[in-house]
Write an enzyme that holds these catalytic residues in place. Structure first.
Site, PDB file in Angstrom:
ATOM      1  N   PHE A   1       0.862  -1.182   0.000  1.00 35.86           N
ATOM      2  CA  PHE A   1       0.000   0.000   0.000  1.00 35.86           C
ATOM      3  C   PHE A   1       0.904   1.240   0.000  1.00 35.86           C
ATOM      4  O   PHE A   1       1.917   1.268   0.701  1.00 35.86           O
ATOM      5  CB  PHE A   1      -0.839  -0.065   1.284  1.00 35.86           C
ATOM      6  CG  PHE A   1      -1.834   1.028   1.484  1.00 35.86           C
ATOM      7  CD1 PHE A   1      -3.043   0.998   0.814  1.00 35.86           C
ATOM      8  CD2 PHE A   1      -1.569   2.074   2.358  1.00 35.86           C
ATOM      9  CE1 PHE A   1      -3.981   2.004   1.017  1.00 35.86           C
ATOM     10  CE2 PHE A   1      -2.503   3.078   2.570  1.00 35.86           C
ATOM     11  CZ  PHE A   1      -3.711   3.044   1.900  1.00 35.86           C
TER      12      PHE A   1
ATOM     13  N   ASN B   1      -3.144   0.942  10.862  1.00 33.66           N
ATOM     14  CA  ASN B   1      -3.912   1.487   9.735  1.00 33.66           C
ATOM     15  C   ASN B   1      -4.386   0.273   8.938  1.00 33.66           C
ATOM     16  O   ASN B   1      -3.720  -0.194   8.033  1.00 33.66           O
ATOM     17  CB  ASN B   1      -3.019   2.388   8.871  1.00 33.66           C
ATOM     18  CG  ASN B   1      -3.740   2.870   7.623  1.00 33.66           C
ATOM     19  OD1 ASN B   1      -4.972   2.834   7.553  1.00 33.66           O
ATOM     20  ND2 ASN B   1      -2.989   3.318   6.634  1.00 33.66           N
ATOM     21  N   PRO B   2      -5.563  -0.261   9.320  1.00 32.56           N
ATOM     22  CA  PRO B   2      -5.993  -1.535   8.720  1.00 32.56           C
ATOM     23  C   PRO B   2      -6.682  -1.316   7.365  1.00 32.56           C
ATOM     24  O   PRO B   2      -7.011  -0.181   7.019  1.00 32.56           O
ATOM     25  CB  PRO B   2      -7.021  -2.039   9.737  1.00 32.56           C
ATOM     26  CG  PRO B   2      -7.654  -0.795  10.262  1.00 32.56           C
ATOM     27  CD  PRO B   2      -6.564   0.267  10.263  1.00 32.56           C
TER      28      PRO B   2
HETATM   29  C1  LIG Z   1      -4.022   0.001   4.565  1.00 33.75           C
HETATM   30  S1  LIG Z   1      -2.553  -0.982   4.505  1.00 33.75           S
HETATM   31  C2  LIG Z   1      -1.564  -0.105   5.667  1.00 33.75           C
HETATM   32  C3  LIG Z   1      -0.088  -0.152   5.369  1.00 33.75           C
HETATM   33  C4  LIG Z   1       0.754   0.790   6.218  1.00 33.75           C
HETATM   34  N1  LIG Z   1       0.672   0.453   7.634  1.00 33.75           N
HETATM   35  C5  LIG Z   1       0.338   2.230   6.021  1.00 33.75           C
HETATM   36  O1  LIG Z   1      -0.226   2.804   6.943  1.00 33.75           O
HETATM   37  O2  LIG Z   1       0.573   2.799   4.953  1.00 33.75           O
HETATM   38  C6  LIG Z   1      -3.084  -2.429   5.350  1.00 33.75           C
HETATM   39  C7  LIG Z   1      -2.071  -3.549   5.494  1.00 33.75           C
HETATM   40  O3  LIG Z   1      -2.728  -4.638   6.178  1.00 33.75           O
HETATM   41  C8  LIG Z   1      -2.207  -5.856   5.721  1.00 33.75           C
HETATM   42  N2  LIG Z   1      -3.178  -6.923   6.039  1.00 33.75           N
HETATM   43  C9  LIG Z   1      -4.295  -7.262   5.360  1.00 33.75           C
HETATM   44  N3  LIG Z   1      -4.920  -8.280   5.954  1.00 33.75           N
HETATM   45  C10 LIG Z   1      -4.195  -8.595   7.052  1.00 33.75           C
HETATM   46  C11 LIG Z   1      -4.338  -9.574   8.092  1.00 33.75           C
HETATM   47  N4  LIG Z   1      -5.375 -10.418   8.108  1.00 33.75           N
HETATM   48  N5  LIG Z   1      -3.399  -9.615   9.058  1.00 33.75           N
HETATM   49  C12 LIG Z   1      -2.351  -8.764   9.044  1.00 33.75           C
HETATM   50  N6  LIG Z   1      -2.156  -7.819   8.090  1.00 33.75           N
HETATM   51  C13 LIG Z   1      -3.080  -7.731   7.116  1.00 33.75           C
HETATM   52  C14 LIG Z   1      -1.995  -5.623   4.238  1.00 33.75           C
HETATM   53  O4  LIG Z   1      -1.079  -6.543   3.712  1.00 33.75           O
HETATM   54  C15 LIG Z   1      -1.511  -4.160   4.231  1.00 33.75           C
HETATM   55  O5  LIG Z   1      -0.120  -4.122   4.255  1.00 33.75           O
END
Ligand SMILES: C[S@@+](CC[C@H](N)C(=O)[O-])C[C@H]1O[C@@H](n2cnc3c(N)ncnc32)[C@H](O)[C@@H]1O
Length: 287
Positions: free
Chosen positions: A92, A193-194
């Site tokens: 992302f 930041n999910p």
């Molecule tokens: C919106 S991005 C945020 C990335 C970064 N922290 C930022 O703020 O720019 C959400 C992240 O959640 C990760 N993600 C998605 N599903 C997940 C899960 N079930 N467990 C852990 N991480 C997950 C994705 O791979 C992605 O990197």
């Protein structure tokens, strides 16, 4: 006057202006920084040679941009908290509004007067939050997790790039399950930041956002899946009076507050708006 038929030598300003009808000037500058492998300021103070080959290369970068590829994926770089991050299509692209979470972390530590904080960055992506925090809070111990192996590889590269690999531990796994191998996984702060876009809204996102990994965007049917899991599980990973700092999507404030309030163990301490006036960062304390 600059002529296109090479009677007059073309310069960098000719290229900056060439697509001003199609891309913002800042993006033209980012593409030229990449093309000339220089700092932005150099575009204005150095005398770069602009020949046909350079112009053709620039044209092809701009055409990728116009066809919907984000400039950060083209250049492989993104700026966050004034730091330079490696990004690929596996991660992302860090957004400016997420800087609110990093600043909120500093406020939290000031209010709670926590020394040597242990911080968990859930869903770390490119590692932008974890790396910025490690840089800003010298005495912090940081753990960062993500379910995506390719994303974690980029996050680790970013830690190395900023000389912080000894300060951040990375674990792969589904939300809190990633901590199964972590030593003493109890934190002063959990920051996240999910993914928070509703599943049925994904097809209607801007074309630039649609090329980002779907796993980074998809927050389930109502966009709130991750908040529910964090509300349910986080008390096991937080120290007493620990804090949770969350980015939230447009219009999600009430729903996220309701999810956390239903457990009767949290206090919604503060919600901060972003530069567009949207409630974006939520600070929750464990009572
Ligand atoms: C919106 S991005 C945020 C990335 C970064 N922290 C930022 O703020 O720019 C959400 C992240 O959640 C990760 N993600 C998605 N599903 C997940 C899960 N079930 N467990 C852990 N991480 C997950 C994705 O791979 C992605 O990197």
């Amino acid at each position: 006057m600059i002529l296109k038929n090479n009677i007059c030598k073309k310069d960098i300003f000719y290229l900056i202006d060439k697509y001003s009808h199609a891309i913002p000037r800042v993006e033209a500058e980012m593409l030229l920084e990449y093309l000339f492998n220089c700092a932005r300021i150099d575009l204005y103070i150095k005398d770069f040679k602009v020949d046909e080959t350079i112009e053709e290369l620039y044209d092809s970068l701009v055409s990728r941009r116009i066809s919907g590829e984000p400039v950060q994926y083209i250049t492989g770089r993104a700026e966050f908290m004034g730091l330079d991050f490696i990004v690929t299509k596996d991660v992302f692209i860090p957004r400016p509004e997420t800087e609110l979470l990093v600043n909120m972390t500093r406020d939290t530590l000031n209010v709670t007067q926590t020394k040597n904080p242990k911080i968990l960055d859930l869903c770390t992506g490119s590692g932008n939050i974890a790396v910025s925090l490690a840089k800003l809070i010298q005495e912090a111990e940081i753990v960062a997790t993500d379910i995506s192996e390719p994303a974690l590889k980029i996050a680790e590269k970013n830690a190395v790039r900023h000389n912080l690999s000894d300060r951040i531990k990375f674990y792969k796994g589904n939300i809190f399950n990633a901590l199964i191998f972590a030593k003493n996984p109890k934190f002063d702060i959990i920051i996240c930041n999910p993914p928070y876009i509703k599943e049925d809204e994904l097809p209607y996102l801007q074309k630039e956002v649609k090329v980002e990994p779907e796993i980074a965007l998809n927050g389930g049917g109502d966009g709130l899946d991750f908040y529910r899991i964090i509300a349910k599980e986080s008390h096991r990973y937080l120290k007493k009076f620990g804090s949770i700092l969350l980015e939230i999507g447009f219009g999600q404030k009430k729903d996220v507050e309701n999810i956390f309030s239903s457990y009767n163990i949290f206090e919604i301490y503060k919600v901060i708006k972003d530069f567009s006036g949207i409630e974006r960062a939520m600070w929750i304390n464990l009572l």
